[in-house]
Design a protein around this motif. Structure first.
Motif, short mmCIF file in Angstrom:
data_model
loop_
_atom_site.label_atom_id
_atom_site.label_comp_id
_atom_site.label_asym_id
_atom_site.label_seq_id
_atom_site.Cartn_x
_atom_site.Cartn_y
_atom_site.Cartn_z
N MET A 63 0.83 -1.20 0.00
CA MET A 63 0.00 0.00 0.00
C MET A 63 0.87 1.25 0.00
N ILE A 64 1.90 1.24 0.83
CA ILE A 64 2.80 2.40 0.93
C ILE A 64 3.56 2.60 -0.38
N ALA A 65 4.08 1.48 -0.93
CA ALA A 65 4.87 1.57 -2.17
C ALA A 65 4.04 2.07 -3.34
N GLU A 66 2.79 1.62 -3.44
CA GLU A 66 1.94 1.98 -4.57
C GLU A 66 1.12 3.25 -4.32
N LYS A 67 1.30 3.84 -3.13
CA LYS A 67 0.49 5.01 -2.75
C LYS A 67 -0.99 4.70 -2.92
N ASN A 68 -1.36 3.50 -2.50
CA ASN A 68 -2.73 3.03 -2.63
C ASN A 68 -3.62 3.70 -1.58
N LEU A 69 -4.91 3.56 -1.78
CA LEU A 69 -5.89 4.20 -0.91
C LEU A 69 -6.79 3.14 -0.31
N MET A 70 -7.01 3.23 1.01
CA MET A 70 -7.90 2.29 1.67
C MET A 70 -9.34 2.78 1.58
N CYS A 71 -10.26 1.83 1.52
CA CYS A 71 -11.68 2.16 1.49
C CYS A 71 -12.46 0.99 2.04
N ARG A 72 -13.73 1.20 2.30
CA ARG A 72 -14.63 0.09 2.60
C ARG A 72 -15.49 -0.14 1.37
N TYR A 73 -15.82 -1.41 1.12
CA TYR A 73 -16.40 -1.75 -0.18
C TYR A 73 -17.42 -2.87 -0.03
N ASN A 74 -18.44 -2.82 -0.90
CA ASN A 74 -19.39 -3.92 -1.02
C ASN A 74 -19.69 -4.15 -2.49
N PHE A 75 -19.75 -5.42 -2.85
CA PHE A 75 -20.15 -5.81 -4.21
C PHE A 75 -21.36 -6.71 -4.08
N ASN A 76 -22.43 -6.38 -4.82
CA ASN A 76 -23.60 -7.26 -4.77
C ASN A 76 -24.32 -7.27 -6.11
N ILE A 77 -25.01 -8.34 -6.35
CA ILE A 77 -25.81 -8.48 -7.57
C ILE A 77 -27.20 -8.97 -7.17
N MET A 78 -28.21 -8.32 -7.72
CA MET A 78 -29.60 -8.71 -7.49
C MET A 78 -30.21 -9.19 -8.79
N ILE A 79 -30.74 -10.41 -8.79
CA ILE A 79 -31.46 -10.94 -9.94
C ILE A 79 -32.95 -10.83 -9.64
N LEU A 80 -33.71 -10.29 -10.56
CA LEU A 80 -35.13 -10.05 -10.34
C LEU A 80 -35.89 -10.50 -11.58
N GLU A 81 -36.66 -11.59 -11.47
CA GLU A 81 -37.29 -12.17 -12.65
C GLU A 81 -38.72 -12.63 -12.38
N ASP A 82 -39.56 -12.58 -13.41
CA ASP A 82 -40.92 -13.12 -13.31
C ASP A 82 -41.01 -14.52 -13.91
N ASP A 83 -39.88 -15.05 -14.36
CA ASP A 83 -39.82 -16.39 -14.93
C ASP A 83 -38.92 -17.25 -14.05
N ASP A 84 -39.52 -18.21 -13.35
CA ASP A 84 -38.76 -19.03 -12.40
C ASP A 84 -37.63 -19.81 -13.07
N GLU A 85 -37.89 -20.29 -14.27
CA GLU A 85 -36.86 -21.06 -14.97
C GLU A 85 -35.65 -20.20 -15.29
N ILE A 86 -35.90 -18.98 -15.77
CA ILE A 86 -34.80 -18.05 -16.07
C ILE A 86 -34.08 -17.66 -14.78
N LEU A 87 -34.85 -17.39 -13.72
CA LEU A 87 -34.26 -17.02 -12.44
C LEU A 87 -33.32 -18.11 -11.94
N ASP A 88 -33.77 -19.34 -11.92
CA ASP A 88 -32.95 -20.44 -11.41
C ASP A 88 -31.70 -20.66 -12.26
N ALA A 89 -31.86 -20.56 -13.59
CA ALA A 89 -30.71 -20.76 -14.49
C ALA A 89 -29.66 -19.67 -14.27
N CYS A 90 -30.10 -18.43 -14.08
CA CYS A 90 -29.16 -17.33 -13.91
C CYS A 90 -28.54 -17.34 -12.51
N VAL A 91 -29.28 -17.80 -11.51
CA VAL A 91 -28.70 -17.98 -10.18
C VAL A 91 -27.55 -18.97 -10.26
N ASP A 92 -27.74 -20.07 -10.97
CA ASP A 92 -26.68 -21.06 -11.14
C ASP A 92 -25.48 -20.48 -11.88
#
Length: 820
Positions: A297-326
């Motif tokens: 971090m010191i060598a690269e002059k990097n910056l610390m932060c707090r972070y979250n990554f998330n993905i929400m799948i929202l579907e009206d077709d159960d088959e598509i929902l399950d396939a994309c969850v997989d």
């Protein structure tokens, strides 16, 4: 179970211009982020992009959140095609096809204002003046830092950041909290094992712990979404759950910046683990990792932060929902990431934190400490393919829906002119590519003159029967095109130059350079001829004019006899006047008038192919007609096309050395008008001679089309067109034809000079597949059947119906597609 209303999720107190004042005491600045289209970047581009985001985010103030939210909506395609035979065929074939549309929002949030909500409620218009001094200084610094990020990111290649309007923000948040149903309905949202919103169900995945990360993070990885080829395309780590995940989903990245506070937290962790490292091997190993990380971090002059990554799948077709969850689970596993699937209260908290203006309320357990460089490795870089405002329809490379590309570019966004070369191997689809462009050009009002040695465009002419002139020239009938007949522009310098060019060709002169004594002499003679105001100017009239003034012309114009040989002129030029072998070239007919009246003019020169001199003459005269007669009207756009040009350019007169190639190269250089273009179709640049004419053609080519071919030809293209951009080279080499696929198509690489390149597909509706036949059994049968039909459209429609009823699949898989 937790249930909230749309209003509870909405959380907006009000607006100041395009800035949100939230009920939770935060200032939010939402921007739309347009990203590069899929497959368009190489490793260097992606590293530059990564570094630019790092530099930009590093300037943000403490107590700042950044939220990058990319929304992908599964939808059914609806085209805006013209009500024509071709437009209706495309509409019937493509309407209803599933695809994704997308929008990316980059949101900046500043929180911790003690006096914000009170002063805003009391005076929304001038609340800023009433803020406490500390809050006002903090707000000014925040807005200034956002402006810095805005300027920096707009410097990136194929990237545009723009502020959202109040209306856009309200509509966007309304759609989000109502589950992207695409209507005006208001729905409650329930959070149980899944999200339940109206007819849709949702699942969320999140990376919320540093222990979920792999040993090493990468800015880019090899793109594996296309069939393997001799090229290397790159994508970000999670790109497969972006444009390639065929469902409605939202990818969220949330950063929290606190200046040096998080660096101190890292120092405390290092010290804590150091004090206890003797207790176990695991603690000792973790301490070493933290020390190495701290030094990095010191060598690269990097910056610390707090972070979250998330993905929400929202579907009206159960088959598509399950396939994309997989599929999402598989992407996490493949890249060695762990993930958490929240439910009930946790699902509610994470969902609400993804609503614009509510990000700073995300529970701390969903944010993990990391460095900015590592967090940016999660980011999606690519966007879906998006239509240009106008242009020619091809198909996108992911969902194969119609995609419009502006190859005329009247606004000069990418290219200053539009001369083009199409490169493809035999059977590679070059005629179909040319037909696709020409047919749509005709529907858009672009007049087209085609020179060919075959019948590739004959059937297209039949489909535009009332707008087509087909000339199968044999030399025994008057050509009827008079280049000496002036337009309303009169005798311009450009017109004089082309007339000099034509006369020199008539004389079979070797030297056509502009500084020769012969050229200067002819220039004087042509100007003198028009000064005499001929009643009906033509080459025969010009010939007789010189003949009549044979004894005095040199003295009158101060031309030395050695500069212009009158006897030679009269002797060789006599071939083009009455009684000469080429008298029909200059004889009057209605052809020129018919050329101006028709939108598609096809000159088939097969019958005079054995006379290269005559071919060269006719092509030069055709160019003059297109340039001075058709394109002189600025309201008319025109394109001159040379099919199978490799065969054409090889034609050469053994007596004079005059060839077609020099004439066409001259056209590429001279067609500079905004309403004109020239196109040639070749198999490889190696088919063109290595001379200045070829170099002139290539240097005056703005649009390059390449269809799938061999490595040798690709290398020849790279060398001939001096392509140095690695992303363009890899993109070109990645194209393949997919003729045996469920949706048969070809692929085309299109390069707009050095600035922009793309790869598109071309899938034909069954009617258009038949319309674009150029030879073979199907073409022959369609031509034979024309005796029974009044139009080719009716012929094609009946042909399709007959083949469908008989289930004959030998034509093309696309013709038997039940969905077509």
């Amino acid at each position: 179970m937790r249930t909230v209303t749309t209003e509870q999720a909405y959380g907006i107190d009000g607006f100041i211009d395009n800035v949100i004042v939230s009920k939770a005491g935060a200032i939010t600045v939402p921007c739309l982020l347009d990203n590069p289209e899929c497959y368009s970047m190489d490793q260097k581009d992606m590293n530059i992009r990564h570094d630019k985001f790092f530099q930009s985010f590093s300037t943000l103030q403490p107590n700042t959140f950044v939220h990058k939210q990319t929304v992908f909506i599964r939808d059914k395609y609806r085209g805006n095609f013209p009500d024509t035979f071709f437009g209706n065929a495309r509409r019937k074939h493509f309407d209803g096809r599933l695809y994704l549309r997308s929008k990316c929002v980059l949101n900046f949030i500043s929180y911790g204002y003690e006096s914000l909500n009170k002063t805003y409620v009391e005076n929304p218009i001038s609340f800023r003046k009433s803020l406490a001094k500390a809050d006002k200084e903090k707000l000014d610094a925040f807005l200034e830092s956002v402006q810095t990020v805005y300027a920096n990111l707009n410097d990136l290649k194929d990237t545009r950041l723009s502020y959202m309007t109040q209306r856009d923000i309200k509509d966007y948040i309304f759609d989000f909290v109502n589950g992207f149903h695409g209507d005006s309905g208001i729905r409650d949202i329930s959070f149980r094992d899944r999200i339940y919103c109206g007819e849709k169900k949702g699942v969320m995945f999140t990376v919320c712990d540093e222990n979920y990360l792999p040993e090493k993070m990468y800015v880019s990885t090899l793109d594996s979404t296309l069939e393997s080829s001799n090229s290397e395309l790159f994508m970000s780590t999670f790109e497969k759950i972006g444009v390639h995940l065929p469902c409605t989903h939202v990818v969220n990245e949330i950063w929290e910046f606190e200046g040096s506070l998080y660096r101190k937290e890292l120092d405390i962790r290092v010290k804590l683990f150091g004090q206890h490292q003797e207790f176990s091997e695991d603690i000792r190993y973790k301490h070493k990792q933290l020390v190495d990380y701290q030094n990095e971090m010191i060598a690269e002059k990097n910056l610390m932060c707090r972070y979250n990554f998330n993905i929400m799948i929202l579907e009206d077709d159960d088959e598509i929902l399950d396939a994309c969850v997989d599929k999402v689970k598989d992407v996490f596993r493949t890249n060695d990431f762990k993930f958490y699937v929240p439910t009930f209260e946790g699902l509610f908290e994470l969902y609400v934190a993804n609503v614009l203006g509510r990000e700073h309320k995300i529970p701390s357990e969903y944010l993990f400490l990391t460095d900015l460089h590592a967090s940016l490795c999660f980011s999606l870089d690519y966007d879906i393919f998006k239509d240009d405002e106008e242009g020619i329809y091809f198909n996108d490379r992911i969902y194969q829906i119609p995609l419009r590309r502006d190859i005329w570019d009247a606004k000069k966004r990418r290219i200053p002119a539009r001369n083009s070369i199409i490169v493809a191997a035999t059977g590679g689809g070059k005629s179909v590519t040319a037909l696709n462009i020409i047919q749509q050009n005709l529907d858009q009002g672009i007049k087209t003159v085609i020179v060919e040695f075959g019948k590739s465009f004959y059937q297209l002419g039949q489909l535009y029967a009332g707008r087509t002139l087909h000339v199968d020239y044999n030399g025994s009938e008057p050509l009827g095109i008079n280049p000496f007949l002036l337009t309303s522009e009169g005798l311009t310098n450009a017109k004089i130059r082309i007339l000099v060019q034509i006369v020199l060709k008539f004389l079979r002169s070797h030297d056509l350079s502009d500084d020769t004594a012969q050229v200067v002499s002819l220039t004087k003679l042509i100007k003198y001829y028009y000064d005499m105001k001929p009643e009906y100017p033509s080459f025969p009239d010009f010939y007789h004019f010189i003949q009549d003034k044979k004894e005095s012309i040199h003295k009158e114009l101060d031309i030395k006899e050695e500069y212009f040989d009158v006897d030679y002129f009269l002797h060789v030029g006599s071939e083009f006047v009455s009684g000469g072998i080429y008298e029909n070239v200059c004889k009057y007919s209605e052809l020129e008038k018919q050329m101006e009246q028709n939108d598609l003019v096809i000159f088939e020169l097969t019958q005079i192919k054995k006379d290269p001199f005559l071919v060269s003459i006719i092509i030069t005269i055709l160019f003059d007609t297109v340039d001075s007669k058709i394109l002189s009207d600025r309201s008319i756009k025109g394109n001159l096309v040379f099919d199978e040009y490799a065969e054409t350019q090889a034609l050469k007169d053994t007596f004079s050395g005059e060839d077609v190639h020099s004439a066409v190269a001259f056209f590429y250089q001279k067609i500079r008008k905004e309403n004109g273009a020239i196109t040639t179709v070749i198999q490889s640049p190696a088919q063109l001679p290595d001379n200045n004419y070829t170099k002139s053609m290539i240097s005056n080519t703005q649009l390059l089309y390449v269809l799938p071919t061999t490595e040798t030809v690709y290398d020849q293209v790279i060398e001939a067109f001096h392509i140095k951009n690695d992303s363009h080279i890899n993109l070109m080499k990645s194209i393949k034809n997919h003729f045996a696929a469920e949706k048969p198509c070809s692929e085309i690489f299109i390069r707009f000079l050095d600035l922009y390149a793309t790869a598109v597909r071309l899938e034909l509706a069954p009617e258009i597949f038949l319309a674009f036949q150029t030879d073979g059994e199907v073409w022959a049968e369609l031509q034979k059947r024309m005796q029974m039909y009044s139009s080719m459209e009716e012929n094609i429609e009946d042909f399709l119906q007959e083949r469908k009823s008989q289930k004959k699949k030998h034509i093309s898989p696309i013709l038997m597609n039940d969905d077509s």
